[in-house]
Design a protein around this motif. Structure first.
Motif, mmCIF file in Angstrom:
data_model
loop_
_atom_site.group_PDB
_atom_site.id
_atom_site.type_symbol
_atom_site.label_atom_id
_atom_site.label_comp_id
_atom_site.label_asym_id
_atom_site.label_seq_id
_atom_site.Cartn_x
_atom_site.Cartn_y
_atom_site.Cartn_z
ATOM 1 N N THR A 211 35.610 43.671 35.312
ATOM 2 C CA THR A 211 35.151 45.057 35.356
ATOM 3 C C THR A 211 34.313 45.335 36.597
ATOM 4 N N ILE A 212 34.507 44.515 37.597
ATOM 5 C CA ILE A 212 33.895 44.673 38.903
ATOM 6 C C ILE A 212 34.864 44.010 39.891
ATOM 7 N N ASP A 213 35.004 44.580 41.079
ATOM 8 C CA ASP A 213 35.900 43.953 42.041
ATOM 9 C C ASP A 213 35.259 42.671 42.550
ATOM 10 N N PRO A 214 35.810 41.491 42.225
ATOM 11 C CA PRO A 214 35.149 40.235 42.587
ATOM 12 C C PRO A 214 35.190 39.921 44.078
ATOM 13 N N THR A 215 35.938 40.712 44.859
ATOM 14 C CA THR A 215 35.951 40.460 46.300
ATOM 15 C C THR A 215 34.802 41.141 47.026
ATOM 16 N N ASN A 216 34.254 42.215 46.426
ATOM 17 C CA ASN A 216 33.178 42.935 47.128
ATOM 18 C C ASN A 216 32.104 43.505 46.210
ATOM 19 N N GLY A 217 32.224 43.252 44.912
ATOM 20 C CA GLY A 217 31.209 43.717 43.968
ATOM 21 C C GLY A 217 31.289 45.194 43.645
ATOM 22 N N ASP A 218 32.408 45.849 43.951
ATOM 23 C CA ASP A 218 32.552 47.282 43.692
ATOM 24 C C ASP A 218 32.627 47.533 42.190
ATOM 25 N N PRO A 219 31.612 48.186 41.588
ATOM 26 C CA PRO A 219 31.601 48.385 40.136
ATOM 27 C C PRO A 219 32.509 49.516 39.678
ATOM 28 N N SER A 220 33.142 50.245 40.601
ATOM 29 C CA SER A 220 34.012 51.355 40.226
ATOM 30 C C SER A 220 35.447 50.906 39.988
ATOM 31 N N LYS A 221 35.715 49.619 40.156
ATOM 32 C CA LYS A 221 37.076 49.110 40.035
ATOM 33 C C LYS A 221 37.204 48.116 38.871
ATOM 34 N N VAL A 222 38.398 48.095 38.292
ATOM 35 C CA VAL A 222 38.802 47.029 37.368
ATOM 36 C C VAL A 222 39.927 46.265 38.056
ATOM 37 N N VAL A 223 39.798 44.962 38.136
ATOM 38 C CA VAL A 223 40.823 44.121 38.752
ATOM 39 C C VAL A 223 41.524 43.340 37.640
ATOM 40 N N ILE A 224 42.839 43.534 37.547
ATOM 41 C CA ILE A 224 43.644 42.903 36.499
ATOM 42 C C ILE A 224 44.616 41.926 37.139
ATOM 43 N N GLU A 225 44.705 40.722 36.589
ATOM 44 C CA GLU A 225 45.677 39.731 37.051
ATOM 45 C C GLU A 225 46.425 39.194 35.839
#
Length: 368
Positions: A211-225
């Motif tokens: 629930t945070i972009d782990p590449t830059n700490g952006d809290p507005s993004k969800v990254v799904i893999e």
């Protein structure tokens, strides 16, 4: 799906086995981080495969009543975590003590009753379950114990459940777990283990999301893999998964990266066990999630993050035998520990979520 109500113990202080519906984050001393999280998710209205926790009381009774408690901690005295050979020798000694001693009858009885009750709720007396370790020191915001204890997938029958519970107890003393506790100043005597018994999902596709972009700490993004089959191929780093970066508010999919997913983890009916097998060639580069599934996962991620009040590292799976959206299940959520420990600094080299999972350590999964 479960038909009717199912319940085992409800008063955690008085029982050895307790269903997930009756536990939450305040019960980590009794059921460990993983089981407490599953109960917390159920309380928040999240779809979680049902099951129960074999509490830390059972582990404590086991090492006490079998007389191996003193031997365990004497074996751990003055151990050098950097002496790999000695570490492995002592680990093997302790795990041997646990595996060769039978589980006390009173614990076996409660486990049997709970497993049979869960099977009846699903109209399957040989219900396949995952047997999952849940240590009291795991899933902490300041430490990543992920993958240090064992999980046994597609376990069928109470005899195999009981055997795998003992294997999970023994996994508290793997070389890696012992070394990690020493290096991070966790006393062995203060870390206990519970075991979660959870209905298996017939997974079409599985993976993780942050629930945070782990590449830059952006809290507005969800990254799904994600990838095909059970999530062990993603968490364990066996495949390069599909990746989707989604705006947390608008659910706009900002990035789609479809990878060649050459291997999947599935249950082999003929062999009666979990196997890694080649993905059909025409499916290897097919996206594992459609847009509706992605947006539903984002909605669930937002709910979980609001509930916990901090960024989350979530494991999810999609059941091939159920209909959307009721086929999407969450099987674990823990505080995100990579970015939160960077104290606002960008990750070196802009690593992908896949790279971060690899650094988090391979999750120990047993296929029998």
């Amino acid at each position: 799906n479960v038909v009717g109500e199912w319940s085992v113990g409800s008063e955690i202080e008085m029982t050895r086995v307790i269903d997930f519906k009756s536990v939450g984050k305040s019960d980590i001393p009794e059921v460990g981080g993983k089981c407490a999280s599953l109960g917390e998710l159920l309380d928040a209205g999240i779809r979680v495969p049902h099951g129960f926790a074999v509490t830390t009381r059972c582990y404590k009774e086991f090492i006490s009543e079998t007389g191996i408690e003193e031997d365990i901690f004497l074996t751990l005295n003055e151990i050098n975590p950097d002496d790999i050979a000695e570490l492995d020798r002592r680990s093997e000694t302790i795990r041997g003590l646990i595996k060769k001693n039978p589980m006390p009858i009173k614990i076996q009885k409660e486990v049997e009753e709970a497993y049979e009750g869960l099977g009846k709720a699903y109209h399957d007396l040989k219900l396949p379950v995952a047997v999952r370790s849940s240590a009291t020191a795991e899933d902490l915001p300041t430490a990543s114990f992920a993958g240090q204890q064992d999980t046994y997938l597609w376990t069928i029958g109470v005899a195999q459940v009981i055997a795998n519970i003992r294997r999970c107890w023994a996994s508290l003393y793997t070389s890696r777990a012992i070394s990690y506790r020493i290096k991070n100043n966790f006393k062995h005597q203060d870390v206990f283990i519970s075991v979660g018994i959870q209905k298996m999902v017939s997974s079409k596709t599985s993976g993780v999301m942050f629930t945070i972009d782990p590449t830059n700490g952006d809290p507005s993004k969800v990254v799904i893999e994600g990838s095909w089959g059970f999530g062990e191929t993603v968490v364990g780093g066996y495949v390069n998964p599909d990746k989707f970066v989604v705006d947390k508010i608008t659910k706009e999919i900002n990035q789609r990266k479809i990878s060649q997913k050459h291997i999947e983890c599935v249950y082999d009916q003929d062999k009666g066990c979990i196997v890694h097998k080649d993905v059909d060639e025409d499916m290897q580069e097919e996206r594992c999630l459609n847009d509706d599934e992605i947006k539903e996962l984002v909605s669930i991620a937002r709910t979980i993050e609001r509930h916990y009040g901090c960024p989350q590292d979530i494991e999810w799976t999609i059941d091939k035998e159920a209909s959307f959206p009721d086929n999407i299940f969450i099987v674990q959520s823990r505080p995100e520990t990579v970015w939160s420990q960077k104290q606002g600094k960008p990750l070196l080299g802009g690593k992908s979520g896949y790279d971060i999972m690899m650094e988090r350590g391979l999750k120990t999964i047993k296929m029998t």
